[in-house]
Structure formats: structure tokens, C-alpha cells
Design an enzyme around this catalytic site. Structure first.
Site, PDB file in Angstrom:
ATOM      1  N   GLY A  17      -8.397   3.944   9.719  1.00 46.27           N
ATOM      2  CA  GLY A  17      -8.982   2.646   9.384  1.00 46.27           C
ATOM      3  C   GLY A  17      -8.885   2.231   7.927  1.00 46.27           C
ATOM      4  O   GLY A  17      -9.439   1.197   7.530  1.00 46.27           O
ATOM      5  N   THR A  18      -8.162   2.995   7.120  1.00 46.60           N
ATOM      6  CA  THR A  18      -8.085   2.662   5.684  1.00 46.60           C
ATOM      7  C   THR A  18      -7.524   1.256   5.440  1.00 46.60           C
ATOM      8  O   THR A  18      -8.045   0.514   4.615  1.00 46.60           O
ATOM      9  CB  THR A  18      -7.178   3.668   4.926  1.00 46.60           C
ATOM     10  OG1 THR A  18      -5.967   3.819   5.674  1.00 46.60           O
ATOM     11  CG2 THR A  18      -7.845   4.998   4.745  1.00 46.60           C
ATOM     12  N   GLY A  19      -6.454   0.921   6.160  1.00 44.51           N
ATOM     13  CA  GLY A  19      -5.782  -0.368   5.928  1.00 44.51           C
ATOM     14  C   GLY A  19      -6.674  -1.549   6.300  1.00 44.51           C
ATOM     15  O   GLY A  19      -6.776  -2.532   5.550  1.00 44.51           O
ATOM     16  N   CYS A  20      -7.351  -1.449   7.453  1.00 46.41           N
ATOM     17  CA  CYS A  20      -8.247  -2.525   7.904  1.00 46.41           C
ATOM     18  C   CYS A  20      -9.380  -2.699   6.896  1.00 46.41           C
ATOM     19  O   CYS A  20      -9.771  -3.819   6.543  1.00 46.41           O
ATOM     20  CB  CYS A  20      -8.862  -2.176   9.269  1.00 46.41           C
ATOM     21  SG  CYS A  20      -7.653  -1.771  10.537  1.00 46.41           S
ATOM     22  N   LYS A  29       0.844  -1.197   0.000  1.00 46.98           N
ATOM     23  CA  LYS A  29       0.000   0.000   0.000  1.00 46.98           C
ATOM     24  C   LYS A  29       0.880   1.247   0.000  1.00 46.98           C
ATOM     25  O   LYS A  29       1.590   1.499   0.968  1.00 46.98           O
ATOM     26  CB  LYS A  29      -0.899   0.008   1.237  1.00 46.98           C
ATOM     27  CG  LYS A  29      -1.863  -1.170   1.280  1.00 46.98           C
ATOM     28  CD  LYS A  29      -2.656  -1.211   2.567  1.00 46.98           C
ATOM     29  CE  LYS A  29      -1.803  -1.577   3.762  1.00 46.98           C
ATOM     30  NZ  LYS A  29      -2.585  -1.865   4.969  1.00 46.98           N
ATOM     31  N   THR A  81      -8.864   9.585   7.664  1.00 47.77           N
ATOM     32  CA  THR A  81      -8.484   8.329   7.011  1.00 47.77           C
ATOM     33  C   THR A  81      -8.227   7.214   8.023  1.00 47.77           C
ATOM     34  O   THR A  81      -7.553   6.245   7.712  1.00 47.77           O
ATOM     35  CB  THR A  81      -7.200   8.533   6.184  1.00 47.77           C
ATOM     36  OG1 THR A  81      -6.192   9.079   7.060  1.00 47.77           O
ATOM     37  CG2 THR A  81      -7.414   9.462   5.009  1.00 47.77           C
TER      38      THR A  81
HETATM   39  N1  LIG Z   1      -5.404  10.335   0.996  1.00 45.91           N
HETATM   40  C1  LIG Z   1      -5.706   9.215   0.314  1.00 45.91           C
HETATM   41  N2  LIG Z   1      -6.406   9.290  -0.843  1.00 45.91           N
HETATM   42  C2  LIG Z   1      -6.718   8.179  -1.550  1.00 45.91           C
HETATM   43  N3  LIG Z   1      -6.358   6.931  -1.167  1.00 45.91           N
HETATM   44  C3  LIG Z   1      -5.642   6.792  -0.026  1.00 45.91           C
HETATM   45  C4  LIG Z   1      -5.280   7.918   0.781  1.00 45.91           C
HETATM   46  N4  LIG Z   1      -4.589   7.468   1.882  1.00 45.91           N
HETATM   47  C5  LIG Z   1      -4.533   6.114   1.760  1.00 45.91           C
HETATM   48  N5  LIG Z   1      -5.137   5.704   0.602  1.00 45.91           N
HETATM   49  C6  LIG Z   1      -5.320   4.319   0.149  1.00 45.91           C
HETATM   50  O1  LIG Z   1      -5.947   3.620   1.222  1.00 45.91           O
HETATM   51  C7  LIG Z   1      -5.509   2.275   1.250  1.00 45.91           C
HETATM   52  C8  LIG Z   1      -4.898   1.944   2.615  1.00 45.91           C
HETATM   53  O2  LIG Z   1      -3.563   2.403   2.620  1.00 45.91           O
HETATM   54  P1  LIG Z   1      -2.778   3.008   3.876  1.00 45.91           P
HETATM   55  O3  LIG Z   1      -1.362   3.127   3.441  1.00 45.91           O
HETATM   56  O4  LIG Z   1      -3.472   4.256   4.339  1.00 45.91           O
HETATM   57  O5  LIG Z   1      -3.011   1.836   4.922  1.00 45.91           O
HETATM   58  P2  LIG Z   1      -2.618   1.765   6.454  1.00 45.91           P
HETATM   59  O6  LIG Z   1      -1.504   2.706   6.741  1.00 45.91           O
HETATM   60  O7  LIG Z   1      -2.395   0.337   6.745  1.00 45.91           O
HETATM   61  O8  LIG Z   1      -3.941   2.283   7.166  1.00 45.91           O
HETATM   62  P3  LIG Z   1      -4.358   2.234   8.763  1.00 45.91           P
HETATM   63  O9  LIG Z   1      -3.137   1.884   9.539  1.00 45.91           O
HETATM   64  O10 LIG Z   1      -4.918   3.578   9.072  1.00 45.91           O
HETATM   65  O11 LIG Z   1      -5.443   1.219   8.860  1.00 45.91           O
HETATM   66  C9  LIG Z   1      -4.531   2.137   0.073  1.00 45.91           C
HETATM   67  O12 LIG Z   1      -5.231   1.675  -1.053  1.00 45.91           O
HETATM   68  C10 LIG Z   1      -4.037   3.558  -0.122  1.00 45.91           C
HETATM   69  O13 LIG Z   1      -3.523   3.793  -1.420  1.00 45.91           O
HETATM   70  C1  LIG Z   2      -7.321  -2.265  16.889  1.00 40.98           C
HETATM   71  C2  LIG Z   2      -6.662  -1.631  15.715  1.00 40.98           C
HETATM   72  N1  LIG Z   2      -6.299  -2.433  14.681  1.00 40.98           N
HETATM   73  C3  LIG Z   2      -5.692  -1.899  13.581  1.00 40.98           C
HETATM   74  C4  LIG Z   2      -5.434  -0.549  13.519  1.00 40.98           C
HETATM   75  C5  LIG Z   2      -4.767  -0.027  12.252  1.00 40.98           C
HETATM   76  O1  LIG Z   2      -4.325   1.189  12.240  1.00 40.98           O
HETATM   77  C6  LIG Z   2      -5.827   0.265  14.620  1.00 40.98           C
HETATM   78  N2  LIG Z   2      -5.610   1.609  14.646  1.00 40.98           N
HETATM   79  N3  LIG Z   2      -6.433  -0.314  15.701  1.00 40.98           N
END
Ligand SMILES: Nc1ncnc2c1ncn2[C@@H]1O[C@H](COP(=O)(O)OP(=O)(O)OP(=O)(O)O)[C@@H](O)[C@H]1O
Ligand SMILES: Cc1ncc(CO)c(N)n1
Length: 270
Positions: A212-215, A179, A210
Site C-alpha cells: 500500500g505504499t504507492g496508494c 517513485k 510495505t
Molecule cells: N523499503 C522502503 N524504505 C523506504 N521507503 C520506501 C521503501 N519502499 C518504498 N518506499 C517509498 O515508498 C513510496 C512508494 O513507492 P513504491 O515504489 O513502493 O510505490 P508502489 O510500487 O506504487 O507501491 P504499491 O504498489 O505497493 O502501492 C516511495 O516514496 C518510495 O520511495
Molecule cells: C485495489 C488496489 N489498488 C491499488 C493497489 C496497489 O498496489 C492494490 N494492491 N490494490
């Protein structure tokens, strides 16, 4: 028979609770509802968390995690599993063993730190993630910080994403989705199995909410797999879903608000 029908796939998240409702188990279950699946959960840890950060975290005993998993899998059955916060080496190893014994695809989000920089995985667990959890993953979905922690590869440009993907694949996941959300410019992610390469590009949205995007992305991939999609199809649909959720992200509390998991449910009904 109810309108639910009998073909709603069951998706299981093995993850931590985010009391603020934006990430973790809560994000996973909301995503599963929005994408037409039956969501189930194995709780690994409880966090006291809000828009400002993580104020506390407590992991559950290994027996509690094992028992929840068995309860779900042995009776109800799962069509896909997703993992998130696993907190400790002991829990990482337990979950890896449980997944290895389950006949369903697994999406592994190797959660290391929260968006605010709070640790959600003990440093001593990194080796178990590399050698036990990644090998049982159908798709691993690290962000750039997690890639650096796990492989030592630092990504600064889109080209570096290839090197990062190759380094993660060394540990044995079938596919990796790197990502690039933390890079400048477009939000570009790279999905590869070492042969095929799929670049997923979305415009960078100017929204700070943003959390929770990754989850959300990893859960959406699990939903697609449970519905019988191929990995590239499931990832493409998940990217579209998370992009829409970020676009609709909203302020909550005094810090970083959550993405809006419900946007797709309301699509076409406004
Ligand atoms: N500002 C943004 N605009 C559009 N897409 C985004 C943006 N920020 C993140 N993304 C997308 O969101 C998805 C999750 O990526 P991200 O790198 O934010 O995950 P993460 O760091 O594991 O998230 P978190 O730890 O908050 O759950 C990817 O597809 C990324 O490209
Ligand atoms: C419990 C939990 N899982 C995953 C994430 C990912 O950022 C978070 N912030 N909290």
C-alpha cells in the site's frame, strides 16, 4: 458547532477496494483521516486481496462510477481528487472525463500491477492512461514498473529517473513524481515539472511490510493539495508520512503486511 470546524478539506479517492485493508480505497481513506481531511470514495472495482496476493477482481459498471462521482462532487464538493486502480479502458476514459470537468487538483496514481505482480489494469487500457488520464493530472505518481509500461523507459539508476520523468511529462501531466522505491539503495523519488527538480530521499527501511505504499503516498499528496500546499510542499510532506508509515509497517497474514497509516495520529501521544 462541532470541533471538526468548517475548514476540513474534502478529498476524493477514485479507486479499487482491497479487502485486506492495506492498499486501494482503504489505504486512501485511512491516509485522509490521519492527515486531517474528510475522505470520500468512488469505488471502481472490488478485489479479493490479502497479504499473499490478489485472488479475484471485479470492476463496477461505468454508470455506477459516474453516479458515485456526481453524488459526491455535485453536493459535497472536493478540494482534491486522487485516482488509483481503474481496471479498464472504459473506466479510465470515464474518470479522465469526470476529472476534466472538476475544478480541483488531481493526483493520478497509474496503478498497473499489485506488489505481488497481479494485474489491476487491462493491457488494453494503457493507451487511454497515456492519452486521456495523464493529460488531466496535476501530479502523476508512477512506480518504475508503471513507467516502463507507459513509456518503455527502464530505470536502473538514479540518473535514469530523469529520462523517465521527461518521458511521462510528454503525455501532459503538470508534474510527475517518479517513485524509485523499487531501486536498490536509498528510497529516492524525483518530482519535476520539466523545469524545477526536487529529489526526495529517505533511508531504505528494512521492513517487508510495505503493502500500500504507492496508494498512501498519492493520497497524502492529494491531502496536502486540498489543504492549499504547493505541489513540492505536498509531495515533501507526503514522503515524510509514507516513510513513517513504512517504518511502522506490521506483519498481517502470511505474506506482505501493510504500512501503518495511524502512526502520525499517535505522534507525540505515546
Ligand atoms: N523499503 C522502503 N524504505 C523506504 N521507503 C520506501 C521503501 N519502499 C518504498 N518506499 C517509498 O515508498 C513510496 C512508494 O513507492 P513504491 O515504489 O513502493 O510505490 P508502489 O510500487 O506504487 O507501491 P504499491 O504498489 O505497493 O502501492 C516511495 O516514496 C518510495 O520511495
Ligand atoms: C485495489 C488496489 N489498488 C491499488 C493497489 C496497489 O498496489 C492494490 N494492491 N490494490
Amino acid at each position: 458547532m462541532s470541533e471538526r470546524g468548517t475548514d476540513l478539506p474534502n478529498v476524493l479517492t477514485v479507486a479499487g477496494s482491497d479487502s485486506g485493508g492495506g492498499a486501494g480505497i482503504q489505504a486512501d481513506l485511512k491516509t485522509m483521516l490521519a492527515l486531517g481531511t474528510h475522505g470520500m470514495s468512488v469505488l471502481t472495482a472490488v478485489t479479493a486481496q490479502n497479504s499473499l496476493g490478489v485472488q479475484g477482481a471485479w470492476e463496477l459498471p461505468v454508470e455506477a462510477v459516474r453516479a458515485q462521482y456526481r453524488s459526491v462532487v455535485d453536493d459535497i464538493g472536493v478540494q482534491a481528487v486522487k485516482t488509483g486502480m481503474l481496471a479498464s479502458a472504459e473506466l479510465v476514459e470515464t474518470v479522465a472525463e469526470l476529472i476534466a470537468g472538476t475544478d480541483a487538483p488531481a493526483v493520478v496514481d497509474p496503478v498497473g500491477v499489485s506488489k505481488h505482480g497481479d494485474a489491476l489494469l487491462a493491457a488494453s487500457a494503457l493507451d487511454s492512461v497515456r492519452t486521456k488520464l495523464l493529460p488531466v493530472a496535476t501530479v502523476a505518481t508512477p512506480n518504475l514498473d508503471e513507467v516502463a509500461q507507459l513509456t518503455g523507459v527502464r530505470v536502473e539508476t538514479e540518473t535514469d529517473l530523469r529520462r523517465a520523468a521527461a518521458a511521462v511529462l510528454e503525455y501532459g501531466p503538470r508534474w510527475v513524481l517518479i517513485k524509485g522505491g523499487h531501486l536498490a539503495g536509498d528510497a529516492v523519488d524525483l518530482l519535476t515539472d520539466g523545469g524545477e527538480e526536487h529529489w526526495l530521499r529517505a533511508p531504505r527501511l528494512d521492513n517487508r511490510h510495505t503493502h500500500g505504499t504507492g496508494c498512501t503516498l498519492a493520497s497524502a499528496v492529494a491531502c496536502g493539495l486540498a489543504q492549499g500546499q504547493s505541489v513540492p510542499e505536498a509531495v515533501a510532506a507526503a514522503k515524510e508520512y509514507v516513510t513513517g508509515a513504512i517504518r511502522a509497517g506490521f506483519a498481517l497474514g502470511g505474506g506482505i503486511g501493510p504500512v501503518d497509516h495511524g502512526w502520525a495520529l499517535r505522534r507525540g501521544t505515546a
